[in-house]
Enzyme design. Structure first.
Site, PDB file in Angstrom:
ATOM      1  N   ASP A  92      32.803  41.581  35.129  1.00  0.00           N
ATOM      2  CA  ASP A  92      31.460  41.946  34.709  1.00  0.00           C
ATOM      3  C   ASP A  92      31.550  42.671  33.369  1.00  0.00           C
ATOM      4  OD1 ASP A  92      32.296  44.519  35.194  1.00  0.00           O
ATOM      5  OD2 ASP A  92      31.110  44.792  37.005  1.00  0.00           O
ATOM      6  N   ASP A 271      28.927  37.810  44.457  1.00  0.00           N
ATOM      7  CA  ASP A 271      29.870  38.907  44.637  1.00  0.00           C
ATOM      8  C   ASP A 271      29.105  40.081  45.203  1.00  0.00           C
ATOM      9  OD1 ASP A 271      29.828  41.451  42.499  1.00  0.00           O
ATOM     10  OD2 ASP A 271      28.640  39.710  41.901  1.00  0.00           O
TER      11      ASP A 271
END
Length: 376
Positions: A92, A271
């Site tokens: 991320d 996720d």
């Protein structure tokens, strides 16, 4: 990176596919275990590969940047070489961590300044800098730098934040396209749709992101407190605009029910910290329902944790033994519980793939959601 769709459900937007990276293929829909600081908490890489068969894991840009730091990661040859994980990794951008550090960060057009949660030192993330950081980390899939707005969020702030995220995206793309990976394999950049829960903003953001024609796209800013119905409405709206021939990644979601419903809406990648975080607190996801293993009712239950699942941790250890480990505060408790939950989540998406290919995904989903989410 390439993506090909292999099956499409006739009663929903659910589909199966294969996302191929230089570190191997990923069968979608897929759940990606979260490895915040270069490790999925309590689990060996060997177990991730052999017991759980995770096809991809996450790393966190914010945490890896602070510790062990970019110099260490670069000298090691990137995160793959550093932690020994041989399969794909996604990182991320740090945008969510910036969002969660609301008391210690300042957001401006140039970027974000923040204080380290470790030692209080000052740092700054810019779109260009975040691209450079993720190049150094070396993930196969990297995320654009964005701002994740809270819920509830005033319309004017959501619009201003979205517009800035789009401007940051252009800077991310420019930096990514003018640089190369450091370790001899290719990386790909996913933009992120924002817009809070406002349909017009989500529509505008999805159109902007789709126009960038990157190899995959993400949906951010959901599962931050909004009702599930609003989240599903935003997913459906956005997926009607994002190109169908590219993978769609719903960030930070969620419960088994959230995942199954989002698959039906056309999401390919997920996720969430829920399976690993809940495991460390004794909350187990099983094929029969959700268990708080610390409850007294399990103290003399010598049956396997989840015989319907088939994983090593699920079938070798009893509920009574796992409860004992938690009560004794043994470290093995968190490891067994994490293996159980991750095995369940990976089993869940594989079951989804199977039923999409069979052609009965919607009826199967409707039959099992209540069972998987019931408290035992």
């Amino acid at each position: 990176m390439t993506f090909s769709i292999s099956a499409q459900d006739v009663q929903s937007k659910a589909r199966t596919g294969t996302l191929t990276t230089d570190h191997g293929p990923i069968q979608t829909p897929i759940f990606m275990p979260v490895g915040t600081a270069g490790t999925v908490k309590t689990v060996h890489q060997r177990e991730l590969e052999t017991d759980i068969n995770a096809e991809i894991i996450l790393g966190n840009t914010y945490h890896l940047y602070l510790r062990p730091g970019l110099d260490v990661l670069k000298q090691a040859g990137g995160l793959h070489a550093f932690n020994g994980w041989r399969r794909p990794i996604l990182t991320d951008s740090g945008g969510y961590q910036v969002y969660s550090l609301s008391n210690t960060r300042k957001i401006k057009e140039e970027g974000v300044t923040f204080k380290s949660h470790i030692d209080g030192s000052n740092h700054r993330f810019t779109p260009e800098g975040v691209m450079d950081i993720q190049r150094t980390i070396g993930a196969d899939i990297i995320m654009a730098f964005d701002e994740c707005t809270p819920y509830p969020c005033e319309y004017s702030y959501a619009r201003q934040s979205m517009d800035m995220t789009h401007r940051w995206l252009d800077r991310c793309i420019n930096r990514f396209d003018e640089t190369e990976g450091l370790y001899g394999y290719r990386q790909t950049l996913f933009p992120i749709v924002q817009g809070s829960t406002y349909p017009d903003l989500r529509r505008q953001s999805a159109e902007v992101i789709a126009s960038k024609e990157r190899e995959g796209n993400a949906i951010g800013g959901l599962a931050v407190g909004e009702p599930a119905e609003e989240m599903y409405a935003m997913i459906e709206l956005v997926n009607g605009i994002l190109p169908a021939d590219k993978p769609r990644y719903l960030m930070g979601v969620g419960t088994p029910a959230n995942i199954l419903e989002a698959i039906a809406l056309g999401v390919d990648m997920f996720d969430c910290v829920m399976p690993t975080r809940n495991a460390r607190h004794g909350i187990l996801f099983t094929t029969e329902g959700v268990i708080n293993i610390k409850n007294e009712k399990w103290s003399r239950d010598f049956n396997p944790i989840d015989p319907g699942l088939g994983g090593y941790a699920s079938t070798f250890y009893s509920k009574a033994y796992l409860r004992h480990l938690f009560k004794a505060e043994e470290l093995l408790a968190g490891q067994i519980a994490t293996l159980q939950n991750l095995t369940f989540y990976l089993w869940l998406v594989r079951q989804a793939r199977s039923h999409i290919e069979t052609g009965n995904y919607v009826s199967w989903k409707n039959d099992v959601i209540g069972q998987f989410m019931q408290r035992l």
